[in-house]
Enzyme design. Sequence first.
Site, PDB file in Angstrom:
ATOM      1  N   PHE A 153      -1.178   5.776   0.357  1.00 56.58           N
ATOM      2  CA  PHE A 153      -1.452   4.344   0.554  1.00 56.58           C
ATOM      3  C   PHE A 153      -0.619   3.830   1.709  1.00 56.58           C
ATOM      4  O   PHE A 153       0.375   4.434   2.090  1.00 56.58           O
ATOM      5  CB  PHE A 153      -1.118   3.573  -0.728  1.00 56.58           C
ATOM      6  CG  PHE A 153      -2.292   3.518  -1.674  1.00 56.58           C
ATOM      7  CD1 PHE A 153      -3.013   2.357  -1.841  1.00 56.58           C
ATOM      8  CD2 PHE A 153      -2.682   4.636  -2.393  1.00 56.58           C
ATOM      9  CE1 PHE A 153      -4.082   2.287  -2.714  1.00 56.58           C
ATOM     10  CE2 PHE A 153      -3.752   4.580  -3.271  1.00 56.58           C
ATOM     11  CZ  PHE A 153      -4.445   3.411  -3.434  1.00 56.58           C
TER      12      PHE A 153
ATOM     13  N   TRP B 226      -4.458  -4.035   1.954  1.00 59.63           N
ATOM     14  CA  TRP B 226      -3.302  -3.144   2.097  1.00 59.63           C
ATOM     15  C   TRP B 226      -3.465  -1.907   1.231  1.00 59.63           C
ATOM     16  O   TRP B 226      -3.074  -0.801   1.613  1.00 59.63           O
ATOM     17  CB  TRP B 226      -2.017  -3.881   1.705  1.00 59.63           C
ATOM     18  CG  TRP B 226      -0.807  -2.989   1.698  1.00 59.63           C
ATOM     19  CD1 TRP B 226      -0.022  -2.668   2.759  1.00 59.63           C
ATOM     20  CD2 TRP B 226      -0.252  -2.298   0.572  1.00 59.63           C
ATOM     21  NE1 TRP B 226       0.998  -1.829   2.368  1.00 59.63           N
ATOM     22  CE2 TRP B 226       0.871  -1.578   1.031  1.00 59.63           C
ATOM     23  CE3 TRP B 226      -0.592  -2.214  -0.779  1.00 59.63           C
ATOM     24  CZ2 TRP B 226       1.655  -0.788   0.195  1.00 59.63           C
ATOM     25  CZ3 TRP B 226       0.180  -1.428  -1.615  1.00 59.63           C
ATOM     26  CH2 TRP B 226       1.288  -0.741  -1.125  1.00 59.63           C
ATOM     27  N   HIS B 227      -4.069  -2.063   0.064  1.00 58.18           N
ATOM     28  CA  HIS B 227      -4.192  -0.941  -0.861  1.00 58.18           C
ATOM     29  C   HIS B 227      -5.135   0.138  -0.350  1.00 58.18           C
ATOM     30  O   HIS B 227      -4.979   1.315  -0.705  1.00 58.18           O
ATOM     31  CB  HIS B 227      -4.668  -1.427  -2.228  1.00 58.18           C
ATOM     32  CG  HIS B 227      -3.578  -1.990  -3.078  1.00 58.18           C
ATOM     33  ND1 HIS B 227      -3.152  -3.295  -2.974  1.00 58.18           N
ATOM     34  CD2 HIS B 227      -2.804  -1.430  -4.038  1.00 58.18           C
ATOM     35  CE1 HIS B 227      -2.169  -3.505  -3.835  1.00 58.18           C
ATOM     36  NE2 HIS B 227      -1.938  -2.392  -4.497  1.00 58.18           N
ATOM     37  N   GLY B 228      -6.113  -0.227   0.426  1.00 61.16           N
ATOM     38  CA  GLY B 228      -7.035   0.794   0.896  1.00 61.16           C
ATOM     39  C   GLY B 228      -8.067   0.243   1.858  1.00 61.16           C
ATOM     40  O   GLY B 228      -8.366  -0.952   1.869  1.00 61.16           O
TER      41      GLY B 228
ATOM     42  N   GLY C 118      -3.663  -8.457   0.478  1.00 60.46           N
ATOM     43  CA  GLY C 118      -3.017  -7.511  -0.430  1.00 60.46           C
ATOM     44  C   GLY C 118      -3.983  -6.436  -0.891  1.00 60.46           C
ATOM     45  O   GLY C 118      -3.608  -5.261  -1.023  1.00 60.46           O
TER      46      GLY C 118
END
Length: 474
Positions: free
Chosen positions: A474, A313-315, A310
């Site tokens: 994003f 996924w953000h960056g 997770g």
Amino acid sequence: MPITAIVFFGLAKSRLLKAATYWLILSSIVFYGYWSPIYVPLLLISVAGNFFFGYWLNLTESGTKLAKTLLWLGIGFNLTILGYYKYAAFIVTSTNHIFQIDLPVPDITLPLGISFYSFTQIAYLVDSYRGETKSGYSFSTYILFVVFFPQLIAGPILRYNELIPEFKKLRNFVFSHKNLAIGSAFFTLGLAKKVLIADSVSPWVNTVFSHASDLTLIEAWFGAIAYTLQLYFDFSGYSDMAIGLGLMFNIHLPINFNSPYKATSIIDFWRRWHMTLSNFLRDYLYIPLGGSRKGELRRYTNLFLTMLLGGLWHGAGWTYVIWGGLHGLFLITNHGWRKVGIKMPSFLAWFLTFNAVVFSWVIFRASSLNEALEMIRAMLGMNGISLPEKFQVLLPWLSYREVEFMGFPYLPSDYKQGLMVLILLLAVVIGLPNTQQIIQRFQPSWLWAISLGGIAALCLISLNRVSEFLYFQF
């Protein structure tokens, strides 16, 4: 937006429902392409490819070898696109650093919303594999499910059963004064969160984080709290705007925030923050990994891996990975504490949760791991404490306690006003109703009209500043 709505409902009123759908698709694609038209073909390739995989999965019996193969090919298709555009430069840079080599780093601009529409479609493929999407729908309905402009750029992350059935209801093609009024209220409050609050706090955040190595205790905490509030008002503001725009078209998008800073545990926080992402991670990653079905050790491992991914996924950066891993450890600790069965006082539970979130946001915001560590050092008082010079006369004994009287060079010139603003905003997010709770009390009246009109006017006056949404790439 006004042109899109007028033409859409005009076509629908003339019973040209297919034309109305095609118009909404075209408007959404034009909206997406306004930023950079070169990424429109990528979006359409992604949509067409996923529709193809979903179509064949719907024709294949669930659980068979062919179905599993199609599912993994579809997921691989999405992850290949996402991996190249979002993570290629990160992987090459990390490889160069680890092995001390000099591979050329690709110069890739991250397409708008690629993480959101990729995750939305991965969820759709998994639902297709499970046999949950077999009700008939056309390619035009599917493409609208993905590109519907209110949610395309930054979510919420949608599931098949949350949106496609909405596009198939005939009553949703009929103009609704009620939905327009409620949607406008949602949109206005969301825009105010972004333009009037998040954008006003943004310069304070940028100044503090850009001088992380020179900060003292109060400056570091000011910057950390300011970013904690900026991120919430920015992203929840976008989500409110998306919900409002959807309602104007009679489409009900899911709530994405529910007062996360009122949470009294990290488990509670993730039920309130970016709720559609939390649901995605739970249903499409944590549970398939085994969830809590295979013992406590496996449960905690699954929690940690889920949050680690997770974070990624953000960056594309190690700060995001560490942020995700840190929240994984927080969740493991939280679940372990629950097993002990000792109830913590509510205020203490909130205080610990909020501070854990603030410290983790510092890592999330920092441009490098070193910057994050410098910020945390300052927040822990390891860089000393500084106070305005006039305090030296009132409290001279503090000079012997390693307190310097040099002021706050990295806070706003009127730092007292800045501190009061942050305290007020904290009181708002902790003590007052959130947007959806406010809208539940909405009644068409002159008071509501004047209040929302005044807020909208202030927002329009403030639009001379150019400030992207924090989640826009994003």
